[in-house]
Enzyme design. Structure first.
Site, PDB file in Angstrom:
ATOM      1  N   CYS A 280       0.827  -1.200   0.000  1.00 18.62           N
ATOM      2  CA  CYS A 280       0.000   0.000   0.000  1.00 18.62           C
ATOM      3  C   CYS A 280       0.869   1.262   0.000  1.00 18.62           C
ATOM      4  O   CYS A 280       1.583   1.519  -0.956  1.00 18.62           O
ATOM      5  CB  CYS A 280      -0.974  -0.054   1.169  1.00 18.62           C
ATOM      6  SG  CYS A 280      -2.434   0.984   0.949  1.00 18.62           S
ATOM      7  N   LEU A 281       0.859   2.048   1.062  1.00 16.18           N
ATOM      8  CA  LEU A 281       1.728   3.222   1.116  1.00 16.18           C
ATOM      9  C   LEU A 281       3.191   2.803   1.008  1.00 16.18           C
ATOM     10  O   LEU A 281       4.013   3.504   0.398  1.00 16.18           O
ATOM     11  CB  LEU A 281       1.488   4.008   2.408  1.00 16.18           C
ATOM     12  CG  LEU A 281       2.316   5.291   2.569  1.00 16.18           C
ATOM     13  CD1 LEU A 281       1.926   6.332   1.529  1.00 16.18           C
ATOM     14  CD2 LEU A 281       2.168   5.860   3.983  1.00 16.18           C
TER      15      LEU A 281
ATOM     16  N   GLU B 243      -3.473  -9.407   4.025  1.00 15.71           N
ATOM     17  CA  GLU B 243      -4.212 -10.100   5.090  1.00 15.71           C
ATOM     18  C   GLU B 243      -5.704  -9.826   4.953  1.00 15.71           C
ATOM     19  O   GLU B 243      -6.127  -8.898   4.270  1.00 15.71           O
ATOM     20  CB  GLU B 243      -3.707  -9.681   6.471  1.00 15.71           C
ATOM     21  CG  GLU B 243      -3.364  -8.215   6.617  1.00 15.71           C
ATOM     22  CD  GLU B 243      -4.529  -7.272   6.461  1.00 15.71           C
ATOM     23  OE1 GLU B 243      -5.428  -7.298   7.310  1.00 15.71           O
ATOM     24  OE2 GLU B 243      -4.525  -6.499   5.490  1.00 15.71           O
TER      25      GLU B 243
ATOM     26  N   HIS C 160      -3.550  -5.201   0.279  1.00 15.09           N
ATOM     27  CA  HIS C 160      -3.231  -5.731   1.596  1.00 15.09           C
ATOM     28  C   HIS C 160      -3.217  -7.257   1.565  1.00 15.09           C
ATOM     29  O   HIS C 160      -4.170  -7.864   1.077  1.00 15.09           O
ATOM     30  CB  HIS C 160      -4.258  -5.250   2.626  1.00 15.09           C
ATOM     31  CG  HIS C 160      -4.224  -3.783   2.877  1.00 15.09           C
ATOM     32  ND1 HIS C 160      -4.879  -3.176   3.921  1.00 15.09           N
ATOM     33  CD2 HIS C 160      -3.606  -2.776   2.209  1.00 15.09           C
ATOM     34  CE1 HIS C 160      -4.667  -1.869   3.893  1.00 15.09           C
ATOM     35  NE2 HIS C 160      -3.893  -1.604   2.855  1.00 15.09           N
TER      36      HIS C 160
END
Length: 459
Positions: A281-282, A401, A399
């Protein structure tokens, strides 16, 4: 009225509440009823399409600076279990739902969602036509918004919305990062999930995780992959990280504009090539910026648990969980290496062209050598993952998870351990087998399969 009738009425009737207003900066207004804390909040309006996991969404630090709309019509029906929280407190500015359940029913529930929101000071509104709101944001793009339970009228609130700050250029990661280094291990795993998940293995890897707003379940995923984790603040210098002698460095998810999180991507620039690096992500955007890439703001972002992503290395489609409003511009990483890109030398604006070709293209980057595109979003053709071929590093935009969302991308934790062990091709993993590895029922289901195979052999 009998006592039983009174109890039934009490648990099937919503309590009285005050009115609330949601105003968007383009003048669109939605009226509703308050279902959280009283007050006023301003932020960027966005929406999440997940069908469950509202508590994980609400407590995801990546929502700092935003007013979140949940598209599933009823929210709060299974209440709140604090073991599902992704941070100590919510970071979002406000919550918008169609119908809020005030009387949850679930064996794990500790409190109702409205009570939890009030205890955390989160302003929320219900009785909003969320379908109309989401269509409006999809058509007109993300914009500033205000949510109020105390505004005299919509015009008054709208004036304050238009005077509020944009999240573009604001370093929101520093507002949700840890203040000092902290460790995370097996003792920090929530007991409430023990019925479903196996005990984590003995830690084999020392991992330093940049906390730019990391979700707790991400740290859990690293621990369950055999990592001993030290989370450090977003602006920790590279030399301090290397002094911890890590086997690998993890770059977390986080909120807001990646261009504003300069200390992180400048540190990542120094770390790449010295230690294996995995970003999500980031963190994926931090690695991209460290390589000199451009980042674009998406019209309305990707947020939800149902985004299809093609792994160009395996040809498998993963249904992924996502939460981001900015994205890597893949061509900005460098010119294509035709010999490693199926003979193609010109970039395509829509990266789904590589899906159709069945090719994972490679570019020549001025700083770090060859970088390969590994994952593509099948909805809009944007970049979802890259792999550095000349230094040990890879990253994805989504993500890995399921908090909330599917477990298809769990293999990325395993791939990170392979990277730290020096194995090549760590992203080409059988995701179907890997996703079962950490579940308690995997042993039972495996035994059933073995018995079935034995029976077939004797037949």
């Amino acid at each position: 009225m009998s006592i039983l009738s009174q109890q039934l009425l009490q648990h099937t009737t919503k309590p009285a509440s005050s009115g609330a207003i949601l105003a968007l900066e383009d003048g669109t207004v939605f009226q509703g009823m308050s279902c959280g804390a009283e007050g006023e909040a301003f932020g960027e309006i966005c929406f999440n399409t997940s069908l469950e996991g509202y508590l994980e969404v609400i407590t995801d630090p990546s929502y700092a600076g935003q007013i979140v709309t949940l598209t599933y019509p009823q929210v709060g029906n299974y209440g709140v279990n604090r073991g599902d929280c992704q941070a100590d407190r919510p970071a979002l500015r406000g919550l918008v739902v169609r119908d809020m359940c005030h009387a949850p029913s679930n064996w794990r529930s500790e409190a109702s969602l409205p009570d939890y929101l009030r205890s955390q000071g989160v302003i929320a509104i219900e009785d909003v036509d969320t379908r109309a709101l989401v269509r409006h944001v999809r058509d007109h793009g993300a914009m500033r918004a205000g949510l109020s339970t105390c505004a005299a009228d919509a015009d008054e609130l709208l004036a304050r919305v238009r005077a509020s700050a944009s999240i573009v250029g604001d370093n929101l990661a520093r507002t949700v990062s840890c203040a000092a280094p902290r460790t995370f291990g097996a003792n920090d795993l929530p007991a409430s999930k023990a019925f479903a998940l196996k005990e984590p293995p003995r830690p084999r890897f020392n991992v330093v995780a940049y906390d730019c707003g990391v979700k707790r379940s991400i740290l859990e995923g690293l621990v369950r992959a055999g990592c001993r984790v030290t989370a450090v603040p977003w602006d920790t210098p590279a030399d301090e990280v290397l002094a911890l002698a890590p086997d690998g460095v993890f770059l977390s998810n986080g909120p807001g504009d990646p261009d504003a999180v300069d200390a992180t991507y400048l540190a990542v620039r120094e770390l790449l090539g010295k230690v294996p690096v995995f970003g999500i992500c980031l963190g994926h955007q931090m690695m991209s910026k460290a390589a000199g890439a451009a980042i674009e703001k998406l019209k309305f972002g990707h947020r939800g648990g149902n985004h299809p992503v093609m792994n160009l290395l395996t040809g498998r489609v993963e249904i992924t969980a996502q939460n981001h409003g900015f994205n890597l511009v893949f061509p900005s990483l460098g010119a294509l290496v035709a010999a490693e890109s199926g003979g193609v030398s010109a970039h395509d604006g829509d990266l789904r062209a590589w899906v159709r070709r069945g090719v994972a293209p490679v570019v020549r980057n001025e700083r770090f050598g060859r970088i390969r595109l590994t994952h593509v979003n099948l909805n809009d053709g944007t970049a979802e993952g890259i792999e550095f071929l000349d230094v040990p590093a890879f990253s994805v935009q989504y993500h890995p998870e399921a908090s909330p969302g599917p477990t298809d991308a769990h293999y990325l934790f395993t791939a990170f351990t392979g990277l730290m062990e020096g194995r090549q091709g760590s992203l080409a993993i059988d995701i179907a087998a890997d996703r079962l590895a950490g579940w308690a029922f995997a042993r039972t289901s495996g035994a059933i399969v073995e018995r079935q195979e034995e029976g077939e052999a004797h037949a």
